[in-house]
Design a protein around this motif. Structure first.
Motif, short mmCIF file in Angstrom:
data_model
loop_
_atom_site.label_atom_id
_atom_site.label_comp_id
_atom_site.label_asym_id
_atom_site.label_seq_id
_atom_site.Cartn_x
_atom_site.Cartn_y
_atom_site.Cartn_z
N THR A 157 10.98 -6.11 35.63
CA THR A 157 9.90 -6.48 36.55
C THR A 157 8.71 -6.95 35.72
OG1 THR A 157 9.22 -4.14 36.56
CG2 THR A 157 10.43 -4.91 38.47
N LEU A 158 7.97 -7.89 36.29
CA LEU A 158 6.76 -8.38 35.63
C LEU A 158 5.73 -8.68 36.70
CD1 LEU A 158 5.20 -9.53 33.14
CD2 LEU A 158 6.23 -11.74 33.67
N ILE A 159 4.52 -8.19 36.47
CA ILE A 159 3.40 -8.52 37.36
C ILE A 159 2.29 -9.09 36.48
CG2 ILE A 159 1.68 -7.67 39.02
CD1 ILE A 159 3.47 -5.23 39.50
N VAL B 213 4.84 -12.42 40.33
CA VAL B 213 5.67 -11.22 40.35
C VAL B 213 7.11 -11.66 40.14
CG1 VAL B 213 6.56 -9.31 41.75
CG2 VAL B 213 4.14 -9.92 41.89
N ILE B 214 7.77 -11.07 39.16
CA ILE B 214 9.19 -11.34 38.91
C ILE B 214 9.97 -10.04 39.05
CG2 ILE B 214 10.92 -12.25 37.31
CD1 ILE B 214 8.84 -13.81 35.87
N THR B 215 11.06 -10.09 39.80
CA THR B 215 11.94 -8.93 39.91
C THR B 215 13.36 -9.41 39.60
OG1 THR B 215 12.13 -9.37 42.28
CG2 THR B 215 10.58 -7.65 41.62
N ALA B 216 14.02 -8.72 38.69
CA ALA B 216 15.38 -9.09 38.31
C ALA B 216 16.30 -7.91 38.58
CB ALA B 216 15.43 -9.46 36.83
N ILE C 190 16.61 -17.35 41.57
CA ILE C 190 17.55 -17.89 40.59
C ILE C 190 18.75 -16.96 40.52
CG2 ILE C 190 17.94 -18.32 38.13
CD1 ILE C 190 15.18 -19.39 37.94
N GLY C 191 19.93 -17.53 40.71
CA GLY C 191 21.16 -16.76 40.57
C GLY C 191 21.78 -17.12 39.23
N GLY D 84 21.94 -10.76 37.64
CA GLY D 84 22.55 -11.68 38.60
C GLY D 84 21.55 -12.42 39.46
N ALA D 85 20.41 -11.77 39.72
CA ALA D 85 19.47 -12.31 40.70
C ALA D 85 18.04 -12.12 40.21
CB ALA D 85 19.64 -11.57 42.03
N VAL D 86 17.28 -13.19 40.24
CA VAL D 86 15.87 -13.11 39.87
C VAL D 86 15.04 -13.72 40.99
CG1 VAL D 86 14.15 -13.56 38.10
CG2 VAL D 86 16.56 -13.50 37.48
N VAL D 87 14.08 -12.97 41.50
CA VAL D 87 13.16 -13.50 42.50
C VAL D 87 11.76 -13.56 41.88
CG1 VAL D 87 12.05 -13.07 44.74
CG2 VAL D 87 14.51 -12.70 44.47
N ASN D 88 11.09 -14.67 42.09
CA ASN D 88 9.71 -14.83 41.62
C ASN D 88 8.82 -15.11 42.79
OD1 ASN D 88 10.72 -15.09 39.02
ND2 ASN D 88 10.94 -17.30 39.27
N PHE D 89 7.63 -14.56 42.76
CA PHE D 89 6.59 -14.99 43.71
C PHE D 89 5.41 -15.52 42.91
CE2 PHE D 89 2.72 -14.70 46.03
CZ PHE D 89 3.06 -15.10 47.31
N ILE D 90 4.90 -16.67 43.32
CA ILE D 90 3.67 -17.18 42.73
C ILE D 90 2.66 -17.41 43.85
CG2 ILE D 90 2.58 -19.17 41.59
CD1 ILE D 90 4.98 -19.40 39.86
#
Lengths: 83, 151, 151, 83
Positions: free
Chosen positions: B75-77, B93-96, C32-33, B26-32
């Motif tokens: 998760t991805l780093i 960093v990606i967190t889903a 992203i939702g 439902g929700a993905v946050v990325n940090f670059i």
């Protein structure tokens, strides 16, 4: 015993890794740092402020009093700045 | 998943690979994080040194810790090393998660951790010379807020 | 920048357009939702209805408010409407700042706001029939934490 | 006066917008909702629980007691679920 240096410690000491054989009574990190500081003026300078130096043994962070084993891989480095 | 690499990364491609075919996220946050030239044109490059082997180990540890603390689906780093120029990407960093709160918190946690506990060091070359980036107290404080009671 | 559209969006392309040529941005956070199928195969579609005109106005307002509260270099909000299937993207929020803390907070603020104050309504079609998604108290609570004293 | 309905209010009332001319003494939202509820059983049903109904006048949120002007664009809707 291989000792790795990073960032400005590597630059001050002039190498990224060195192989040293400290005497047998050097069995913890604190004593090792004292012993390394006597190797050269460059070592002494790089090791002046112990409070900023991070230590890893076999790629794990350790506290200054940590014990050493023969064959440990040591790393010394300034505070990390990743991300 | 973690990767330590010299090469650049492609956010769109990484996102597609991680979440593209999933229907339960439902929700993905990325940090670059990017190399920043604070003083227009002053910074010519930033070189990231790291401790091969330890870096991968530490990143895998912290990723596992994030997955213990929050309910995350992926998760991805990705952290780069080597010489980078202003505007280049350093870290992703990606967190889903099923829920946005978990995704936001876990991403912020991983970034605070990377800033202070991942064995990277940054050398800046600018028109004032070369200098090692110093650790910031604010980053230590940010990392401390995730400390669990008793740890 | 805000966009309200039926079409899908491309995260990589949006990021490039927003930050690609900039050398002064240190931290970029994206949210992203996506349409989530909680019960594998149960949800066939989600249709987003909105109030054209009011949506754009409200989104522009909240974007301006985020820029007042945090020091941001770029912000982008894209919200889709119409019929979407599980796994499809619904919303994108990008916040770019010199500092990661501002980027994280502003992105979370914008998402909490969108959940409760943007004139969108979601209709779910599943194997149990069609139903309008109900507002969640947790979303109201999340939005309330950004309330400024006296407002 | 154009009145827009959204989501299940639109479905219950059976139209997305209607043009109504309430009598002159209907000069605030509360009174307008009472007046609309008398238009049909469907209106009455859609307007049963006023606590969940959001109101916008000229595309701005307003409180139930807000005043009305001739030509205002009214919108009535259930709690929003964006994002």
């Amino acid at each position: 015993m291989n000792i790795h240096y990073f960032a400005w410690m590597r630059e001050q000491i002039g190498k990224s890794v060195e192989t040293e054989t400290p005497p047998a009574h050097i069995d913890n990190i604190d004593d090792l740092l004292d012993w390394l500081a006597d190797l050269s003026p460059a070592h002494a300078e790089a090791l002046t402020d112990r409070t900023v130096i991070g230590v890893a043994v076999n790629k794990e962070f350790v506290e200054p009093g940590a014990k050493l084993e023969t064959g440990d891989e040591i790393a010394l480095f300034p505070p990390m700045t990743g991300g | 998943m973690i990767r330590v690499q010299a090469e650049d990364f492609d956010l769109g491609a990484e996102m597609d690979a991680l979440t593209g075919s999933r229907k339960d996220i439902g929700a993905v946050v990325n940090f670059i994080g990017k190399v920043r030239d604070l003083d227009d044109g002053a910074l010519s490059a930033m070189t990231l040194e790291h401790y091969p082997g330890m870096t991968e180990k530490m990143l895998a540890d912290i990723e596992a810790q994030a997955n213990t603390r929050w309910e995350l689906q992926e998760t991805l780093i990705i952290h780069r090393y080597g010489r980078l120029e202003p505007g280049e990407q350093i870290v992703l960093v990606i967190t889903a998660s099923a829920h946005r709160q978990s995704a936001f918190e876990a991403c912020a946690f991983l970034m605070d951790w990377l800033k202070t506990k991942a064995p990277f060091w940054k050398l800046e070359e600018s028109d004032k010379g070369r200098s090692w980036v110093e650790a910031k107290q604010a980053d230590n404080d940010a990392a401390d807020r995730w400390q669990e009671p008793g740890s």
